[in-house]
Motif scaffolding. Structure first.
Motif, PDB file in Angstrom:
ATOM      1  N   THR A 223      38.023  57.426  49.970  1.00 26.05           N
ATOM      2  CA  THR A 223      39.306  57.365  49.379  1.00 26.05           C
ATOM      3  C   THR A 223      39.593  55.767  49.099  1.00 26.05           C
ATOM      4  N   SER A 224      40.601  55.648  48.016  1.00 25.58           N
ATOM      5  CA  SER A 224      40.725  54.179  47.630  1.00 25.58           C
ATOM      6  C   SER A 224      41.879  53.559  48.440  1.00 25.58           C
ATOM      7  N   GLY A 225      41.906  52.549  48.798  1.00 24.93           N
ATOM      8  CA  GLY A 225      43.206  51.956  49.472  1.00 24.93           C
ATOM      9  C   GLY A 225      43.979  51.426  48.432  1.00 24.93           C
ATOM     10  N   GLU A 226      45.362  51.542  48.298  1.00 22.58           N
ATOM     11  CA  GLU A 226      46.403  51.455  47.394  1.00 22.58           C
ATOM     12  C   GLU A 226      47.026  49.998  47.739  1.00 22.58           C
ATOM     13  N   ILE A 227      47.138  49.057  46.817  1.00 22.26           N
ATOM     14  CA  ILE A 227      47.677  47.725  47.084  1.00 22.26           C
ATOM     15  C   ILE A 227      49.280  48.003  47.424  1.00 22.26           C
ATOM     16  N   SER A 228      49.956  47.285  48.175  1.00 21.57           N
ATOM     17  CA  SER A 228      51.216  47.377  48.429  1.00 21.57           C
ATOM     18  C   SER A 228      51.977  46.519  47.345  1.00 21.57           C
ATOM     19  N   ALA A 229      53.112  47.092  46.810  1.00 16.33           N
ATOM     20  CA  ALA A 229      53.649  46.447  45.317  1.00 16.33           C
ATOM     21  C   ALA A 229      53.690  44.931  45.421  1.00 16.33           C
ATOM     22  N   LEU A 230      53.663  44.326  44.568  1.00 12.35           N
ATOM     23  CA  LEU A 230      53.608  42.883  44.310  1.00 12.35           C
ATOM     24  C   LEU A 230      54.871  42.659  43.578  1.00 12.35           C
ATOM     25  N   SER A 231      55.551  41.154  43.923  1.00 12.13           N
ATOM     26  CA  SER A 231      56.735  40.795  43.134  1.00 12.13           C
ATOM     27  C   SER A 231      56.195  40.584  41.726  1.00 12.13           C
ATOM     28  N   ASN A 232      56.987  40.526  40.811  1.00 10.67           N
ATOM     29  CA  ASN A 232      56.398  39.963  39.200  1.00 10.67           C
ATOM     30  C   ASN A 232      55.993  38.584  39.378  1.00 10.67           C
ATOM     31  N   THR A 291      48.760  34.714  35.610  1.00 11.61           N
ATOM     32  CA  THR A 291      49.034  36.068  35.976  1.00 11.61           C
ATOM     33  C   THR A 291      47.739  36.653  36.272  1.00 11.61           C
ATOM     34  N   TYR A 292      47.961  37.163  37.734  1.00 15.28           N
ATOM     35  CA  TYR A 292      46.673  37.588  38.245  1.00 15.28           C
ATOM     36  C   TYR A 292      46.856  39.147  38.348  1.00 15.28           C
ATOM     37  N   TYR A 293      45.603  40.016  38.284  1.00 10.25           N
ATOM     38  CA  TYR A 293      45.707  41.333  38.667  1.00 10.25           C
ATOM     39  C   TYR A 293      44.514  41.781  39.679  1.00 10.25           C
ATOM     40  N   TYR A 294      45.145  42.531  40.584  1.00  6.60           N
ATOM     41  CA  TYR A 294      44.269  42.867  41.780  1.00  6.60           C
ATOM     42  C   TYR A 294      43.938  44.296  42.010  1.00  6.60           C
ATOM     43  N   LYS A 295      42.766  44.455  42.239  1.00  8.18           N
ATOM     44  CA  LYS A 295      42.262  45.777  42.756  1.00  8.18           C
ATOM     45  C   LYS A 295      41.491  45.510  44.155  1.00  8.18           C
ATOM     46  N   VAL A 296      41.703  46.734  45.125  1.00  9.26           N
ATOM     47  CA  VAL A 296      41.073  46.726  46.282  1.00  9.26           C
ATOM     48  C   VAL A 296      39.857  47.649  46.384  1.00  9.26           C
ATOM     49  N   LYS A 297      38.672  47.115  46.516  1.00  7.70           N
ATOM     50  CA  LYS A 297      37.256  48.171  46.473  1.00  7.70           C
ATOM     51  C   LYS A 297      36.968  48.185  47.714  1.00  7.70           C
ATOM     52  N   SER A 308      41.114  50.634  43.628  1.00  6.14           N
ATOM     53  CA  SER A 308      42.589  50.885  43.659  1.00  6.14           C
ATOM     54  C   SER A 308      42.833  50.766  42.260  1.00  6.14           C
ATOM     55  N   SER A 309      44.134  51.191  41.972  1.00  4.58           N
ATOM     56  CA  SER A 309      44.866  50.747  40.798  1.00  4.58           C
ATOM     57  C   SER A 309      45.265  49.402  40.907  1.00  4.58           C
ATOM     58  N   ALA A 310      45.457  48.747  39.687  1.00  3.90           N
ATOM     59  CA  ALA A 310      45.633  47.387  39.523  1.00  3.90           C
ATOM     60  C   ALA A 310      47.226  47.245  39.802  1.00  3.90           C
ATOM     61  N   ASN A 311      47.401  45.999  40.583  1.00  2.12           N
ATOM     62  CA  ASN A 311      48.827  45.406  40.777  1.00  2.12           C
ATOM     63  C   ASN A 311      48.735  44.033  40.520  1.00  2.12           C
ATOM     64  N   SER A 312      49.750  43.361  40.019  1.00  2.00           N
ATOM     65  CA  SER A 312      49.744  42.078  39.306  1.00  2.00           C
ATOM     66  C   SER A 312      51.005  41.117  39.857  1.00  2.00           C
ATOM     67  N   THR A 313      50.764  39.901  39.713  1.00  2.00           N
ATOM     68  CA  THR A 313      51.954  39.168  39.773  1.00  2.00           C
ATOM     69  C   THR A 313      51.625  37.569  39.244  1.00  2.00           C
ATOM     70  N   THR A 314      52.692  36.990  38.784  1.00  2.00           N
ATOM     71  CA  THR A 314      52.408  35.723  38.004  1.00  2.00           C
ATOM     72  C   THR A 314      52.910  34.570  38.894  1.00  2.00           C
ATOM     73  N   ILE A 315      51.943  33.385  38.941  1.00  2.00           N
ATOM     74  CA  ILE A 315      52.399  32.367  39.847  1.00  2.00           C
ATOM     75  C   ILE A 315      53.164  31.383  39.106  1.00  2.00           C
ATOM     76  N   ASP A 316      54.291  31.014  39.848  1.00  2.00           N
ATOM     77  CA  ASP A 316      55.285  30.203  39.420  1.00  2.00           C
ATOM     78  C   ASP A 316      55.723  28.933  40.569  1.00  2.00           C
ATOM     79  N   VAL A 317      55.103  28.010  40.428  1.00  2.00           N
ATOM     80  CA  VAL A 317      55.373  27.211  41.624  1.00  2.00           C
ATOM     81  C   VAL A 317      55.988  25.601  41.067  1.00  2.00           C
TER      82      VAL A 317
END
Length: 761
Positions: A223-232, A291-297, A308-317
């Motif tokens: 079964t796939s592990g789902e990434i916890s929601a990331l902030s935009n 903007t980075y898109y992440y998946k867990v394998k 897992s399905s993709a989850n993304s966030t954009t870096i703003d420093v």
């Protein structure tokens, strides 16, 4: 005594004795077999051949002897020796062990001669092969089927020949292959522990014990592990990832990997792989504005994976960049007290809001206006109107979700909404002149003037100079009414306009005409007879020769295609424009045109040039310009052609534009009606119509079938004595080919004109 024979075989030795005197005795002899040759043509052969699966073998021997015969033979295998009588036929021998065996034989004849040794060799193999099997290179798990078997077998004598493989120990279902050290094999279906069995057979048929190996087959991903929601948006250079635990019921979980891409559908790269089943990871290798898109394998122990399905966030420093101000430009002079402010920003960070500040001081204290927007432009509301003739400073700064950027370098602006005031002092509005050239004069009242203005005459623009707020320009007028206007911008782009000055340019102007006198107005080639009481007030009459405008041009073009008008180049200059103007308080103005019908008809007379054909002269008629329809129409009523004075006269009850045309004149009766073309072919006829000529000014045409049925009724009532029919019935439908009857009548009780026409489609 001794005697030597020269060869072996049956030999006789004879003897004759002789005495001293020479007497010979009778011969005496004795026989003997001389045998000095051992047996020959010797052979030994093992019946089973080169290999045998038993210690007991069969063999045969052969040998020959020329004298005393083969008597015996000595057999030996190197371990055991046995002397046997020589006999032809099959014999047996028992070896003491397996291996490469040689059975040798020496043959002895009756006198004891021994042959050289002959032998036969065979491989005695009574030992089964032995070996091993390894599934999938010794792995504990596999996620593929078929798998690879690694096999090893040895045989001391004949060598390994075959191997038999099965998924069951009973070998109920099996396959036999030539022996090889590697073989592809399909395990039984369904996940779980699998055992593969093998037996080896040597080349002589000895079969080994059963060997086996076991592996766990797992073809089902975890079964796939789902990434916890990331902030935009992420405000630091670390993305913290956590995900839910996975499960695998067959081989169990092995590890996790983190996959990353810079677009949702892009190429994902595994940037981190765990060594255990940890469910979190911090990605610190990130770039601002990306903007980075992440998946867990998820990996199980058989190396099956799931994503897992993709989850993304954009870096703003980083804080937003400095906005670039667009409008108004620096030091702008505006004519709008609620101007548009706009700017642009290049920034890859989180969503921004813009703070617009407006102040009367360059230090921005105090602020006249401040507000925050999400768009990159703003137009002040009516309630936020800026004051005129006052300098304002404005700037913009941007703030994203986390930080505020620097303000743009301030700009300033000045507002003036007062338009220039423009006066035309000459010519006066309403002037009527017989001079084509006029001097335009006037002045411009403006605090921030430009040194040019825009002169508009009859829609055509021209730039004129302005000096010290005044202008003077020589202008040329068109024949007829001219519209003159001056426009000017100031430095704030305020546009001022003068009133439209109307000037009538004509060839002749009458004196004032009171209502109680009869008078005649004469100009070159033109006479207007005005009866007493024509107007209700004092009037002035103007005559303009050959005026030109778009309406006249369009009407002339239509006249070319009008079959009722005869054109002649000599008539091109017979266009006249007559106008009557009111005289008010002793002043006449071209804006006060008398447009109502006159109390009495006025007779107008237009001359034409010499040299015209007499018949063409007779057809000349005065036409007036129907400005709405943009075409020339004949002046109704009786017109008089005076060939001696080369003039045409007509009676009119209002003034217009007039000109002469040669005209098809209506006949006095129906005696000479002409119908053509006949037969009538609509597709070949000019304009596709059937023509009726030489009609009276009023006529009714009826078309009948040969059976007397009415097809259509046509009315000629425009006075030109012609009519064109399109070959259609009352319903607008094209009638069929055939013979038809026409009947023409009028309201003068003339004898009808009757005839036949043929229609061919």
């Amino acid at each position: 005594k001794t005697w030597t024979f020269t060869s072996d075989g049956d030999k006789t030795l004879s003897c004759i004795f002789i005495d001293g005197i020479g007497n010979k005795s009778s011969s005496v002899s004795d026989n003997i077999v001389v045998d000095i040759t051992p047996p020959y043509n010797n052979s030994i052969s093992i019946t089973e051949g080169d290999t045998v699966a038993s210690l007991n073998i069969n063999f045969t021997v052969t040998s020959l002897d020329t004298q005393t015969c083969v008597d015996s033979m000595v057999l030996s295998d190197g371990t055991t020796t046995d002397t046997r009588d020589y006999e032809i036929g099959a014999k047996t021998w028992t070896f003491s062990s397996d291996g490469v065996k040689t059975l040798s034989c020496v043959f002895i004849d009756g006198i004891g001669n021994k042959s050289s040794s002959v032998s036969a060799t065979t491989i005695v193999d009574i030992t089964s092969p032995y070996g091993s099997i390894t599934i999938h290179y010794g792995a504990t798990y596999t996620n593929t089927n078929p798998i690879t078997l690694t096999l090893s077998a040895s045989d001391t004598q004949s060598g390994v020949g075959y191997m038999t493989i099965s998924n069951t120990i009973t070998f109920a279902e099996s396959q036999t292959f030539a022996y090889a050290t590697s073989n592809s094999w399909t395990l039984s279906t369904n996940d779980g522990e699998k055992t593969v069995y093998v037996k080896f057979t040597d080349n002589i048929g000895n079969v080994s014990d059963i060997y086996s190996d076991t592996i766990i087959m797992d073809l089902t991903p975890p079964t796939s592990g789902e990434i916890s929601a990331l902030s935009n948006w992420t405000e630091i250079n670390t993305v913290s990832l956590t995900w839910t635990s996975s499960s695998d019921i067959t081989s169990g979980l092995q590890k996790y990997g983190v996959m990353r891409a810079t677009s949702l559908g892009g190429s994902y790269t595994e940037i981190w792989t765990s060594t255990d089943t940890t469910t979190s990871y911090n990605d610190t290798n990130v770039l601002d504005g990306t903007t980075y898109y992440y998946k867990v394998k998820t990996y199980d122990k058989a190396n099956n994976t799931s994503l897992s399905s993709a989850n993304s966030t954009t870096i703003d420093v980083s804080a937003p960049n400095t906005p670039t101000l667009l409008l108004p430009e620096d030091n702008a002079k505006l004519n709008d007290a609620t101007p548009l402010f706009s700017w642009t920003l290049t920034d890859t960070g989180s969503p921004v809001k813009y703070c617009l500040e407006i102040s009367e001081t360059s230090t921005f204290s105090p602020l006249t206006f401040v507000n925050t927007f999400t768009l990159s432009s703003y137009t002040l509301l009516d309630t936020e109107t800026l004051l005129t003739n006052k300098t304002y400073y404005w700037r913009v700064r941007a703030s994203d979700l986390f930080r505020t950027g620097p303000s743009a370098l301030a700009r300033n602006l000045l507002i003036d909404t007062q338009v220039p005031i423009i006066n035309i002092t000459s010519p006066s509005n309403g002037a009527i002149t017989t001079s084509c050239t006029q001097t335009l004069k006037g002045n411009i009242i403006e605090s921030a003037p430009l040194n040019t203005a825009i002169l508009v005459i009859n829609g055509t623009q021209k730039i004129i100079d302005v000096a010290a707020g005044a202008f003077s320009e020589s202008i040329g007028l068109n024949k007829g009414l001219n519209n003159i206007q001056v426009k000017s911008y100031d430095q704030f782009s305020n546009l001022g306009s003068s009133i439209v000055v109307n000037v009538e340019y004509v060839d002749a102007i009458s004196p004032n005409i009171p209502t109680n006198i009869e008078t005649t107005v004469i100009s070159t080639g033109t006479i207007i007879n005005i009866p007493q009481g024509t107007f209700n007030e004092t009037a002035v009459i103007s005559i303009a020769d050959n005026p030109s405008n778009d309406t006249i041009t369009n009407a002339n073009n239509k006249a070319v295609t009008n079959p009722n008008l005869k054109l002649a180049g000599e008539l091109a200059n017979t266009i006249k424009e007559f106008k009557a103007f009111k005289v008010i308080a002793g002043q006449v103005s071209c804006t006060e045109v008398i447009t109502d019908n006159f109390n009495k008809n006025v007779v107008i007379t237009i001359s034409y040039p010499a040299g015209l054909d007499s018949k063409f002269e007779s057809s000349l008629r005065i036409h007036f310009l129907n400005e709405a329809a943009q075409k020339w129409e004949i002046v109704p009523g009786t017109q008089t052609v005076d060939k001696n004075n080369r003039t045409v006269s007509a009676s009119v009850n209002h003034f217009s534009l007039y000109r002469l045309f040669g005209t098809l004149v209506a006949a006095s009766d129906l005696s000479n009606v002409i119908v053509f073309p006949n037969p009538y072919k609509p597709k070949d006829a000019v304009r596709g119509t059937l023509k009726f000529n030489n009609l009276t000014s009023q006529a009714t045409i009826k078309i009948y079938t040969i059976a007397g049925e009415l097809v259509v009724t046509l009315e000629e009532n425009d006075g030109d004595g012609t009519y064109e029919w399109n070959g259609k019935n009352e319903s607008g439908e094209e009638i069929v080919s055939g013979i038809y009857i026409y009947r023409v009548t009028n309201n003068q009780a003339d004898k009808p004109a009757v005839g036949k026409i043929a229609i061919i489609r």
